[in-house]
Scaffold this motif. Structure first.
Motif, short mmCIF file in Angstrom:
data_model
loop_
_atom_site.label_atom_id
_atom_site.label_comp_id
_atom_site.label_asym_id
_atom_site.label_seq_id
_atom_site.Cartn_x
_atom_site.Cartn_y
_atom_site.Cartn_z
N UNK A 126 0.82 -1.21 0.00
CA UNK A 126 0.00 0.00 0.00
C UNK A 126 0.86 1.27 0.00
N UNK A 127 2.15 1.11 0.32
CA UNK A 127 3.03 2.28 0.27
C UNK A 127 3.61 2.46 -1.14
N UNK A 128 3.41 1.47 -2.00
CA UNK A 128 3.93 1.54 -3.37
C UNK A 128 3.29 2.73 -4.09
N UNK A 129 4.13 3.68 -4.56
CA UNK A 129 3.57 4.91 -5.17
C UNK A 129 2.62 4.60 -6.33
N UNK A 130 2.89 3.51 -7.07
CA UNK A 130 2.01 3.18 -8.18
C UNK A 130 0.60 2.86 -7.67
N UNK A 131 0.53 1.99 -6.66
CA UNK A 131 -0.80 1.60 -6.19
C UNK A 131 -1.49 2.72 -5.41
N UNK A 132 -0.69 3.60 -4.79
CA UNK A 132 -1.30 4.77 -4.14
C UNK A 132 -1.93 5.67 -5.21
N UNK A 137 -6.66 7.62 -8.28
CA UNK A 137 -7.38 7.78 -9.56
C UNK A 137 -8.80 7.21 -9.46
N UNK A 138 -8.89 6.02 -8.86
CA UNK A 138 -10.21 5.38 -8.75
C UNK A 138 -11.08 6.15 -7.76
N UNK A 258 1.02 -2.58 -15.85
CA UNK A 258 1.88 -3.66 -16.30
C UNK A 258 3.06 -3.81 -15.37
N UNK A 259 3.31 -5.04 -14.94
CA UNK A 259 4.49 -5.37 -14.14
C UNK A 259 4.63 -4.52 -12.88
N UNK A 260 3.52 -4.03 -12.35
CA UNK A 260 3.55 -3.15 -11.17
C UNK A 260 4.50 -1.97 -11.36
N UNK A 261 4.76 -1.61 -12.62
CA UNK A 261 5.71 -0.53 -12.91
C UNK A 261 5.13 0.56 -13.82
N UNK A 303 5.54 5.93 -15.51
CA UNK A 303 6.46 4.85 -15.14
C UNK A 303 6.88 5.04 -13.68
N UNK A 304 6.92 3.96 -12.94
CA UNK A 304 7.33 4.02 -11.54
C UNK A 304 8.58 3.17 -11.31
N UNK A 305 9.39 3.62 -10.38
CA UNK A 305 10.54 2.82 -9.96
C UNK A 305 10.29 2.42 -8.52
N UNK A 306 10.67 1.23 -8.17
CA UNK A 306 10.47 0.81 -6.79
C UNK A 306 11.80 0.42 -6.17
N UNK A 307 12.03 0.86 -4.93
CA UNK A 307 13.27 0.53 -4.24
C UNK A 307 12.97 -0.57 -3.24
N UNK A 308 13.71 -1.68 -3.34
CA UNK A 308 13.42 -2.79 -2.43
C UNK A 308 13.66 -2.35 -0.99
#
Lengths: 380, 380
Positions: A126-132, A137-138, A258-261, A303-308
């Motif tokens: 839920x902290x993933x900027x893409x899903x936030x 948007x929804x 796509x690809x959570x990215x 496009x989003x980047x995620x840091x592990x």
């Protein structure tokens, strides 16, 4: 000096050690390790300066800690959450909140009786900027009322050797399920967090399909939101070429992740019911063929980047900030029941071989799960 | 001079006129228009030099033609196919082969009794180079045994005005269904042609969901191939931003078709069961992260271009070539029953609200369809 939350870590396994490392390395500014609890006495030497307990109740009552995180097998999450909250110790419960909705409901009831004690759940996605962004948007009605959701999330490849690491893995008794309970709870939570809970589900669940395990390694679920909207949720642990594609169709547009990215947003210039009333299919076909579709829709790609690791650190920080300053929780603990209920419904539909309604009959689920556990024990 | 097949066109509507145009323009080298039949006498003037009939039986018995194509409402396809074949007139039946499997079975039985008379079905999408390539890949075991299929094909947007063009459109009496019968039969055929018929289906079908029609405008279907493999098939007529994405996962790889234009083939270096036995998830994760995945799989992307009309011309040419020289049919008429059976099963599952097995109970389907037709008549 900033006040810090003293965290008690229950279970210094893979996940607990990771969190301990973040805190020990000073990466969580508002947290310290208050104490560690593990049933393995050898773990005492990992952080020799930190109080160590082999019984979590003793730790809860020690005064060494303000809060706990429950990095223990799923079945134990509700019980440990309840014992902590009862003692006014803040609880950050690992996902899933539990294995069956009945036990999670008990946890939620205790939490509701302790409104001043912080109760969070470790939904780091839920902290993933893409899903936030997607939720925003929804929620802001950018693509209108949802008509259809479709998530294929099969990036959870696990080989047989993974399942054979421990006797409890991928068993009814040890985990209470397979991919639904261990790998996919994040996406099940995100799906309901972003698109809401379905009213009915029908599932085709494969138990031990491509892996030698008694629990499920593949799931196909049909969702019915009760208002006409439908959905499909697919996950499995045997696709080494995993797909991660999430599509949401609304009255006013479509979003594909796509690809959570990559987030692709197509916004209709007018709601579809209006286009339906004013345009012919020939009009639309010609515009689409001609290439300039901007009279029908616009497209935005982000496009989003995620840091592990960043996600987990953010959950810990937010949890502590809620305790210290009342910052709203990213994932309130009481939300955990939704994903558990949905996963239970998916199992139950396959066991009963019929569509099931939500909320499910929690007693029935528990009874059916108990049968699976007993049957499994009889085989061993 | 090359011998040519004299084609009788039954129904000079949109489709029939298109085929007549191809032949009149000399685009089908092995075919001429032998005669035309239409119930509208005004159509007589379109090709004044071609014999015209208002009764197709008269045309069949005229000696003017060697073969017919049935560009008429779906319900009539089997009857006209039967009457033609009985008279040793070659029959190219439009898709779908019929509305309900029972009537198509009768057609197939007559055809089986006439092995020397050519019986084809107008599945022009089978001539599409992309789908021919895809079938070849699957037949040649390039991605191994199929584990999962998933086709979202929602590029069939139709506005309300389309449905209101004729009273028979999108009615039980006039068409016998909606998107399953009119728009999606091509994909239903391709799905079974390429991946085989499922053994069971469960469906969530929406009747008049986003359009004011009694038949279905949205379909979500769960397929079970009976050997562990599963599938999902989704179609609708209300998605103006239509998706066309077909994914097939096999033991040895994965194929994704995007927009019926791009074929992406991922071939595993070793079958997944072997990777499952030899690699850890850490091995795989590191290879994937490191970027050089060639030890796990190779990727091939093929782009296709499609020329409108080319598919239909090829079906006509192939049909005539079968008659003249025995060239194998791209789409033997007897194949038509598969798509009809599958569409019937999808309807039936939604009507009975349960999973249904294939082959379906054809009498039951016909009885249930008859109920829909009667209920529709009572409302009018």
């Amino acid at each position: 000096m900033m006040k810090k939350v003293r965290l008690g870590i229950i279970g210094l396994g893979t996940q607990g050690s990771t969190y301990a490392g973040f805190i020990a390395d000073g990466k969580i500014e508002n947290m310290t390790i208050g104490a560690i609890c593990d049933i393995d006495p050898a773990k005492k030497d990992v952080y020799p300066d930190v109080p160590f307990y082999d019984n979590y109740i003793d730790m809860l009552e020690s005064g060494d800690i303000d809060a706990v995180v429950t990095t223990v097998p799923h079945y134990l999450h509700p019980e440990m959450g309840i014992e902590a909250l009862k003692r006014d110790v803040h609880a950050l419960v690992e996902k899933p909140a539990g294995v069956y909705a009945k036990q999670v409901r008990e946890l939620n009831e205790v939490a509701a009786s302790k409104p001043d004690v912080t109760f969070g759940i470790f939904f780091n996605q839920r902290t993933n900027p893409l899903y936030r962004k997607l939720k925003e948007l929804i929620d802001q009605d950018e693509i209108g009322a949802i008509r259809r959701t479709n998530w294929i999330i099969t990036t959870w490849w696990r080989p047989q050797s993974y399942y054979e690491q421990s006797a409890w893995r991928a068993t009814w008794n040890g985990e209470g399920g397979g991919v639904l309970v261990n790998q996919a709870p994040h996406q099940i939570d995100l799906l309901q967090w972003i698109c809401g809970m379905p009213k009915k589900v029908y599932s085709n669940v494969k138990y031990g399909y491509q892996r030698n395990i008694p629990v499920e390694d593949e799931v196909t679920t049909l969702l019915d939101y009760g208002n006409g909207a439908t959905g499909v949720f697919i996950t499995c642990t045997h696709d080494i070429l995993g797909t991660d594609r999430f599509e949401i169709l609304g009255d006013k547009g479509k979003i594909v992740v796509d690809d959570s990215k990559t987030l692709t947003i197509k916004r209709l210039q007018k709601p579809e019911p209006e286009l339906n009333g004013t345009m012919t299919m020939q009009d639309v076909a010609e515009i689409m063929k001609g290439g300039d579709v901007s009279n029908i829709y616009t497209e935005e790609v982000i496009e989003f980047e995620s840091v592990w690791g960043g996600q987990h650190m953010e959950v810990l920080r937010n949890f502590a900030a809620n305790i210290l300053e009342g910052e709203p929780l990213i994932a309130p603990g009481s939300d955990g029941i939704h994903g558990v209920s949905l996963a239970n419904a998916i199992h139950l539909s396959s066991w009963l071989e019929k569509e099931v309604e939500l909320p499910i009959d929690e007693e029935l689920y528990f009874a059916e799960l108990t049968k699976k556990i007993e049957a499994e024990a009889a085989v061993k």
